[in-house]
Design an enzyme around this catalytic site. Structure first.
Site, PDB file in Angstrom:
ATOM      1  N   ASN A  10      12.663   4.921   1.043  1.00  0.00           N
ATOM      2  CA  ASN A  10      12.157   6.315   1.663  1.00  0.00           C
ATOM      3  C   ASN A  10      12.002   5.607   3.016  1.00  0.00           C
ATOM      4  OD1 ASN A  10      10.782   8.198   3.173  1.00  0.00           O
ATOM      5  ND2 ASN A  10       8.728   7.781   1.913  1.00  0.00           N
ATOM      6  N   LYS A  12      11.416   6.649   5.999  1.00  0.00           N
ATOM      7  CA  LYS A  12      10.667   7.454   6.994  1.00  0.00           C
ATOM      8  C   LYS A  12      11.262   7.864   8.228  1.00  0.00           C
ATOM      9  CE  LYS A  12       7.022   5.798   4.304  1.00  0.00           C
ATOM     10  NZ  LYS A  12       5.574   5.260   4.301  1.00  0.00           N
ATOM     11  N   HIS A  95       5.361  14.022   0.207  1.00  0.00           N
ATOM     12  CA  HIS A  95       4.769  12.672   0.438  1.00  0.00           C
ATOM     13  C   HIS A  95       3.491  12.710   1.016  1.00  0.00           C
ATOM     14  CE1 HIS A  95       4.512   9.008   2.408  1.00  0.00           C
ATOM     15  NE2 HIS A  95       5.326   8.302   1.547  1.00  0.00           N
ATOM     16  N   GLU A  97       2.340  11.671   3.591  1.00  0.00           N
ATOM     17  CA  GLU A  97       2.260  11.715   5.239  1.00  0.00           C
ATOM     18  C   GLU A  97       2.584  13.132   5.373  1.00  0.00           C
ATOM     19  OE1 GLU A  97       5.146   8.699   5.642  1.00  0.00           O
ATOM     20  OE2 GLU A  97       3.680   7.218   4.921  1.00  0.00           O
ATOM     21  N   GLU A 167       1.835   7.565  -5.810  1.00  0.00           N
ATOM     22  CA  GLU A 167       1.783   6.755  -4.505  1.00  0.00           C
ATOM     23  C   GLU A 167       0.299   6.822  -4.157  1.00  0.00           C
ATOM     24  OE1 GLU A 167       5.740   5.975  -2.512  1.00  0.00           O
ATOM     25  OE2 GLU A 167       4.904   8.006  -1.642  1.00  0.00           O
ATOM     26  N   GLY A 173       2.089   1.433   2.886  1.00  0.00           N
ATOM     27  CA  GLY A 173       2.063   0.895   4.179  1.00  0.00           C
ATOM     28  C   GLY A 173       0.895  -0.146   4.657  1.00  0.00           C
ATOM     29  N   SER A 213       3.708   0.081  -0.888  1.00  0.00           N
ATOM     30  CA  SER A 213       3.790  -1.497  -0.747  1.00  0.00           C
ATOM     31  C   SER A 213       4.462  -2.160  -1.956  1.00  0.00           C
ATOM     32  CB  SER A 213       2.302  -2.345  -0.326  1.00  0.00           C
ATOM     33  OG  SER A 213       2.004  -1.697   0.809  1.00  0.00           O
TER      34      SER A 213
HETATM   35  P1  PGA Z   1       5.595   1.387   1.427  1.00  0.00           P
HETATM   36  O1  PGA Z   1       5.703   3.276   1.484  1.00  0.00           O
HETATM   37  O2  PGA Z   1       6.266   0.855   0.599  1.00  0.00           O
HETATM   38  O3  PGA Z   1       5.738   1.285   3.118  1.00  0.00           O
HETATM   39  O4  PGA Z   1       3.886   1.287   1.324  1.00  0.00           O
HETATM   40  C1  PGA Z   1       5.890   3.862   0.332  1.00  0.00           C
HETATM   41  C2  PGA Z   1       6.141   5.346   0.676  1.00  0.00           C
HETATM   42  O5  PGA Z   1       5.204   5.678   1.562  1.00  0.00           O
HETATM   43  O6  PGA Z   1       6.839   6.001  -0.051  1.00  0.00           O
END
Ligand code: PGA
Length: 250
Positions: A10, A12, A95, A97, A167, A173, A213
């Site tokens: 992903n 982003k 997601h 976000e 998630e 993140g 992560s």
């Molecule tokens: P990350 O993000 O691996 O940076 O924690 C995962 C995601 O948001 O899909």
């Protein structure tokens, strides 16, 4: 029958079209012998260059988001047909976000899921709890509620082929990963929820990823769990380390 693992990046809001081409070139030799499905979910403007860059390879492309209407006066939005015509096969829906910053709720996300299927796109549907929810012990109830709302009207054939990404918001993140046991507990609960909504056959077929992560160091332990069928990778998908996850079993 064993489920094939699926490792999805992903990206982003991180790569310009030129940078996207460079990243594809960097990763191409590293992921080409993968025993897993490999998907790059990329910003809308990168879909065309990335589809071109991975042509003829084992990599598939996904969008990070999509609107629920076919076409018309929705300035700034991307229609499902645009994604399909550009050559992507997958779309991330819900997601955290998107849920948090763009106020996308489950009723809206359910429409997106249905619209994706209508156009032959396969959703990677995200769910996950906040730290407060985890600490107050409502994680499993919350996830079940998200799944049940987001999958309203989805047929069992459709559900069998889709992907759900668990998630935990507190692990995205942050460098804080859920332990393999914590991730497995929720992924198992998601599978049980799918069995309740549909049947055990569908629950056995649907693929459930962990995201938050995941990296080259922790992927092996997470992916060894029976109910974790892959990963949705943010930060580590933007560098060569992504290939370590894709090749976790080599
Ligand atoms: P990350 O993000 O691996 O940076 O924690 C995962 C995601 O948001 O899909």
């Amino acid at each position: 029958m064993a489920r094939r693992k699926i490792i999805a990046g992903n990206w982003k809001m991180n790569k310009t079209p030129s940078e996207a081409r460079e990243l594809c070139a960097l990763l191409a030799p590293l992921v080409k012998d993968a025993d897993t499905d490999v998907v790059y979910c990329v910003p809308a403007i990168d879909i065309v260059p990335v589809v071109e860059a991975v042509k003829g390879s084992n990599v598939e492309v996904g969008a990070e988001n999509m609107y629920i209407e076919e076409k018309g006066a929705y300035t700034g939005e991307i229609a499902p047909d645009m994604i399909v015509d550009a050559g992507a096969k997958w779309v991330i829906i819900g997601h955290s976000e998107r849920r948090e910053y763009f106020k996308e709720d489950d009723a809206f996300l359910n429409k997106k899921v249905l619209k994706a299927f209508e156009h032959g796109l396969t959703p990677i549907l995200c769910c996950g709890e906040s730290l407060e929810q985890r600490e107050s012990g409502v994680t499993l109830d919350w996830i079940r509620l998200q799944i049940k709302s987001d999958l309203q009207g989805v047929t069992k054939e459709q559900a069998s082929g889709m992907v759900i990404a668990y998630e935990p918001i507190w692990a995205i993140g942050t460098g804080k990963t859920a332990t393999a046991d914590q991730a497995e507990e929720v992924c198992r609960a998601i599978r049980e929820c799918i069995a309740e909504i549909y049947d055990t056959d569908t629950a056995e077929k649907i693929r459930i990823q962990y995201g938050g992560s995941m990296n080259g160091g922790n992927c092996k332990e997470l992916l060894a769990k029976p109910n974790i069928d892959g990963g949705l990778i943010g930060g580590a998908s933007l560098k060569a380390e992504f290939a370590e996850i894709v090749n976790y079993n080599k």
